[in-house]
Design an enzyme around this catalytic site. Structure first.
Site, PDB file in Angstrom:
ATOM      1  N   LYS A   1      -2.079  -3.915   9.597  1.00  0.00           N
ATOM      2  CA  LYS A   1      -0.617  -3.680   9.214  1.00  0.00           C
ATOM      3  C   LYS A   1       0.127  -3.132  10.410  1.00  0.00           C
ATOM      4  O   LYS A   1      -0.301  -1.988  10.970  1.00  0.00           O
ATOM      5  CB  LYS A   1      -0.612  -2.364   7.932  1.00  0.00           C
ATOM      6  CG  LYS A   1       0.731  -2.530   7.429  1.00  0.00           C
ATOM      7  CD  LYS A   1       0.701  -1.849   6.140  1.00  0.00           C
ATOM      8  CE  LYS A   1       1.825  -1.490   5.415  1.00  0.00           C
ATOM      9  NZ  LYS A   1       2.045  -0.908   4.485  1.00  0.00           N
TER      10      LYS A   1
ATOM     11  N   ASN B   1      -4.602   0.103   8.398  1.00  0.00           N
ATOM     12  CA  ASN B   1      -3.251   1.022   8.685  1.00  0.00           C
ATOM     13  C   ASN B   1      -3.117   1.548   9.928  1.00  0.00           C
ATOM     14  O   ASN B   1      -3.546   2.765  10.085  1.00  0.00           O
ATOM     15  CB  ASN B   1      -3.139   1.881   7.426  1.00  0.00           C
ATOM     16  CG  ASN B   1      -1.741   2.536   7.424  1.00  0.00           C
ATOM     17  OD1 ASN B   1      -1.070   2.472   8.286  1.00  0.00           O
ATOM     18  ND2 ASN B   1      -1.319   3.087   6.147  1.00  0.00           N
TER      19      ASN B   1
ATOM     20  N   ASN C   1      -6.493  -0.748   1.805  1.00  0.00           N
ATOM     21  CA  ASN C   1      -5.820  -0.197   3.127  1.00  0.00           C
ATOM     22  C   ASN C   1      -6.663   0.869   3.462  1.00  0.00           C
ATOM     23  O   ASN C   1      -7.044   1.705   2.969  1.00  0.00           O
ATOM     24  CB  ASN C   1      -4.330   0.275   2.495  1.00  0.00           C
ATOM     25  CG  ASN C   1      -3.614   0.859   3.582  1.00  0.00           C
ATOM     26  OD1 ASN C   1      -3.826   1.829   4.146  1.00  0.00           O
ATOM     27  ND2 ASN C   1      -2.548  -0.180   4.227  1.00  0.00           N
TER      28      ASN C   1
ATOM     29  N   CYS D   1       1.149   3.990   9.838  1.00  0.00           N
ATOM     30  CA  CYS D   1       1.813   5.195   8.882  1.00  0.00           C
ATOM     31  C   CYS D   1       2.481   6.260   9.995  1.00  0.00           C
ATOM     32  O   CYS D   1       1.834   6.644  10.839  1.00  0.00           O
ATOM     33  CB  CYS D   1       0.715   5.907   8.261  1.00  0.00           C
ATOM     34  SG  CYS D   1       1.306   7.251   7.449  1.00  0.00           S
TER      35      CYS D   1
ATOM     36  N   SER E   1       0.766  -1.169  -0.073  1.00  0.00           N
ATOM     37  CA  SER E   1       0.067   0.035   0.060  1.00  0.00           C
ATOM     38  C   SER E   1       0.700   1.354  -0.150  1.00  0.00           C
ATOM     39  O   SER E   1       1.843   1.530   0.685  1.00  0.00           O
ATOM     40  CB  SER E   1      -0.894   0.148   1.300  1.00  0.00           C
ATOM     41  OG  SER E   1      -1.629   1.179   1.368  1.00  0.00           O
TER      42      SER E   1
HETATM   43  C1  SIN Z   1       1.884   4.619   5.151  1.00  0.00           C
HETATM   44  O1  SIN Z   1       3.104   4.703   5.796  1.00  0.00           O
HETATM   45  O2  SIN Z   1       1.133   3.785   5.499  1.00  0.00           O
HETATM   46  C2  SIN Z   1       1.570   5.296   3.862  1.00  0.00           C
HETATM   47  C3  SIN Z   1       2.553   6.379   3.565  1.00  0.00           C
HETATM   48  C4  SIN Z   1       2.269   7.843   3.738  1.00  0.00           C
HETATM   49  O3  SIN Z   1       1.104   8.286   2.673  1.00  0.00           O
HETATM   50  O4  SIN Z   1       2.571   8.769   4.547  1.00  0.00           O
END
Ligand code: SIN
Length: 299
Positions: A163, A125, A98, A128, A20
């Site tokens: 995740k 998620n 995701n 992040c 993702s």
């Molecule tokens: C992520 O780390 O899950 C995605 C990356 C982002 O968009 O910052």
């Protein structure tokens, strides 16, 4: 030779999906590769509303990989349902969504809107590192992680993958908490907290100063974490972190992963997913592995 795998009853023709954040909905790569070849497409994080992400610069190259602080830019779940699902459904591949949010309510909102949508699996998620609210803040404390997984799971009508962040002391504690909360599968690793300084401008390269590192240099960390998690929980694991070819993928599978995701490698080689699938097949042929499951977790 059998390369097909199953995650929570969803059968994939091979164990390769996309990580993702590196493969928005597949349109951009569909110009280069046949998306029908992929076991699944895992799309960029989808939030309850459109987000523009963090200010630039939000990408930086480093030895052995890259940093990003994109901040989960996305067009929102309504747009995703209307545009990306019909696009991806034209292909014979599974869809993993995701799901991201700034708060528990936002995660729940996305999952509620995806009820009845024609997708196969959800990936929560909570890892992040690039947002001040939500993201990794939910995924680095076992109790907080367990609670949000339990809450989101109440509304999910598809199997829920969680995740994991590598930015913890003991990833198995978070993995077990997620499973206690109701996670049906786990995916790991998200990016590693990192920073790059431009010594000539005397400032951080990323506007947000820190970001997440991905790419070949993080692979040994990811393999170790997948190995540890697979030995501690009894749910399928999707392994990722620096995979660019079949041999990398086989490492993760031998560590216990059921599937693998190709991420950062797509940016330098849009054929990386296909090369990974072909590399797995070549390894199996050369070493007389009739079924991919025969080498899963053998280390
Ligand atoms: C992520 O780390 O899950 C995605 C990356 C982002 O968009 O910052």
């Amino acid at each position: 030779m059998n390369t097909s795998v199953e995650i929570c009853g969803v059968k994939m023709k091979n164990p390769v999906t996309t990580a993702s954040g590196t493969f928005a909905s597949g349109r951009e790569y569909g110009e280069f590769i046949d998306l029908n070849r992929l076991g699944a497409v895992t799309v960029k994080g989808v939030a309850s509303k459109a987000w523009s992400g963090n200010p630039a610069p939000r990408i930086a190259e480093v030895y052995g990989g890259m940093l990003n602080s994109v901040g989960l830019q996305n067009p929102g779940v309504d747009w995703f349902i209307e545009n990306d699902i019909p696009f991806l459904r034209e292909y014979d591949t599974k869809i993993i969504v995701n799901v991201c949010g700034h708060s528990e309510e936002e995660y729940v909102d996305v999952v509620k809107k995806l009820r009845g949508a024609d997708v196969d699996l959800l990936e929560l998620n909570i890892s992040c590192p690039n947002v001040s609210e939500g993201g990794m803040a939910f995924g680095t404390d076992p109790k907080t992680a367990e609670n949000i997984v339990r809450e989101v799971k109440k509304y999910a009508d598809k199997p829920l993958i969680v995740k994991l962040s590598p930015n913890v002391t003991d990833i198995t504690a978070i993995a077990k908490a997620d499973v206690n909360g109701g996670a049906d599968a786990l995916s790991l690793i998200n990016t590693v907290n990192a920073m790059k300084i431009d010594i000539y401008r005397r400032k951080a390269v990323l506007s947000r100063k820190t970001g997440g590192m991905s790419g070949p240099a993080v692979k040994p960390i990811a393999v170790r974490m997948v190995y540890e998690v697979c030995n501690q929980v009894n749910v399928p694991v999707i392994g990722m972190g620096g995979i660019s070819n079949g041999e990398d993928a086989i490492e993760f599978i031998m560590a216990g992963a059921t599937m693998v995701s190709v991420g950062t490698a797509n940016f330098t080689d849009p054929f990386a997913t296909i090369k990974t699938i072909e590399g797995i097949e070549a390894y199996m042929k050369k070493y007389n592995v009739n079924d991919i499951r025969d080498i899963r977790g053998i280390v």
